[in-house]
Design a protein around this motif. Structure first.
Motif, PDB file in Angstrom:
ATOM      1  N   UNK A 174       0.826  -1.208   0.000  1.00 62.56           N
ATOM      2  CA  UNK A 174       0.000   0.000   0.000  1.00 62.56           C
ATOM      3  C   UNK A 174       0.859   1.255   0.000  1.00 62.56           C
ATOM      4  N   UNK A 175       2.019   1.186   0.672  1.00 68.82           N
ATOM      5  CA  UNK A 175       2.918   2.345   0.689  1.00 68.82           C
ATOM      6  C   UNK A 175       3.376   2.688  -0.725  1.00 68.82           C
ATOM      7  N   UNK A 176       3.478   1.666  -1.576  1.00 69.99           N
ATOM      8  CA  UNK A 176       3.914   1.904  -2.959  1.00 69.99           C
ATOM      9  C   UNK A 176       2.879   2.683  -3.756  1.00 69.99           C
ATOM     10  N   UNK A 177       1.644   2.747  -3.260  1.00 65.62           N
ATOM     11  CA  UNK A 177       0.599   3.484  -3.969  1.00 65.62           C
ATOM     12  C   UNK A 177       0.711   4.993  -3.740  1.00 65.62           C
ATOM     13  N   UNK A 178       1.254   5.374  -2.582  1.00 65.70           N
ATOM     14  CA  UNK A 178       1.345   6.811  -2.288  1.00 65.70           C
ATOM     15  C   UNK A 178       2.776   7.347  -2.292  1.00 65.70           C
ATOM     16  N   UNK A 179       3.761   6.469  -2.288  1.00 66.00           N
ATOM     17  CA  UNK A 179       5.153   6.921  -2.228  1.00 66.00           C
ATOM     18  C   UNK A 179       5.542   7.695  -3.484  1.00 66.00           C
ATOM     19  N   UNK A 180       6.296   8.775  -3.281  1.00 66.10           N
ATOM     20  CA  UNK A 180       6.876   9.548  -4.382  1.00 66.10           C
ATOM     21  C   UNK A 180       8.357   9.767  -4.097  1.00 66.10           C
ATOM     22  N   UNK A 181       9.157   9.781  -5.160  1.00 67.12           N
ATOM     23  CA  UNK A 181      10.604   9.909  -4.993  1.00 67.12           C
ATOM     24  C   UNK A 181      11.005  11.189  -4.268  1.00 67.12           C
ATOM     25  N   UNK A 182      10.226  12.265  -4.461  1.00 66.67           N
ATOM     26  CA  UNK A 182      10.580  13.543  -3.829  1.00 66.67           C
ATOM     27  C   UNK A 182       9.836  13.765  -2.517  1.00 66.67           C
ATOM     28  N   UNK A 183       9.299  12.685  -1.939  1.00 63.21           N
ATOM     29  CA  UNK A 183       8.574  12.801  -0.674  1.00 63.21           C
ATOM     30  C   UNK A 183       9.497  13.039   0.502  1.00 63.21           C
TER      31      UNK A 183
END
Length: 205
Positions: A174-183
């Motif tokens: 689920x974390x992969x659904x909201x993770x962004x490289x610039x987070x």
């Protein structure tokens, strides 16, 4: 006789070059699928990211499905490596679980891991879909084994390993659904947070 210099690279160098180019095509495909969705991405879009022609993309992937399959298998290879490294050694089940969760997070939050999570595998043909699901089951079985070993050595409390493995993988996927490289947090920081959360909850004492 003077030997002329060949304009062609040695076979080994050509092989490395092909591998590097295929990796670049897969990376571009995974990035495009993550950002725009599988069905909204064309081979022209992938080619444009690489500044190459569409036939060049075809050379490394005969179709979008072939590229998606390659992205899935790259992600599952990362996860397979992660779970193999946490086999039964001298470390306790608790320590192995913590290491596994952190490494799993780093793998699933990679560009390939996010593709595995964000693009449904029903986009693949039945044979490829079954192969992907078989590899997913292998990863799940190894998580369960760590949980069972931890219960056996006393470092983790006994639990339903099937449901707990689903909970761990589900949270990280689920974390992969909201993770962004610039987070604000890196994959490792996220992994460590989840590792602390689950090991604290499952610790036997």
């Amino acid at each position: 006789m003077v030997q002329s210099q060949s304009p062609w690279k040695p076979k080994q160098d050509r092989s490395k070059e092909r591998d590097a180019k295929r990796e670049a095509v897969l990376f571009a495909a995974a990035s495009a699928f993550n950002e725009n969705g599988f069905h909204n991405t064309s081979l022209d879009d992938i080619a444009a990211r690489l500044n190459v022609s569409k036939p060049t993309v075809y050379y490394y992937g005969a179709s979008k499905e072939a590229l998606l399959s390659g992205c899935y298998l790259a992600a599952l290879s990362l996860l397979d490596d992660v779970t193999q490294r946490t086999g039964p050694q001298t470390a306790t089940g608790e320590s192995r679980l913590w290491i596994l969760i952190v490494a799993y997070a780093e793998a699933i939050l990679s560009v390939y891991g996010r593709c595995l999570t964000r693009v449904p595998d029903n986009s693949l043909s039945a044979p490829l879909r079954e192969e992907v699901r078989r590899l997913k089951r292998t990863v799940d079985d190894r998580i369960r084994a760590v949980l069972s070993d931890g219960a056996s050595d006393g470092s983790l409390r006994p639990t339903d390993s099937k449901l707990t493995a689903f909970a761990i993988a589900g949270a990280l996927n689920a974390a992969a659904l909201w993770f962004e490289d610039d987070g604000p947090r890196s994959p490792r920081q996220i992994g460590e947070h989840y590792a602390d959360l689950f090991t604290n909850a499952l610790r036997s004492t």
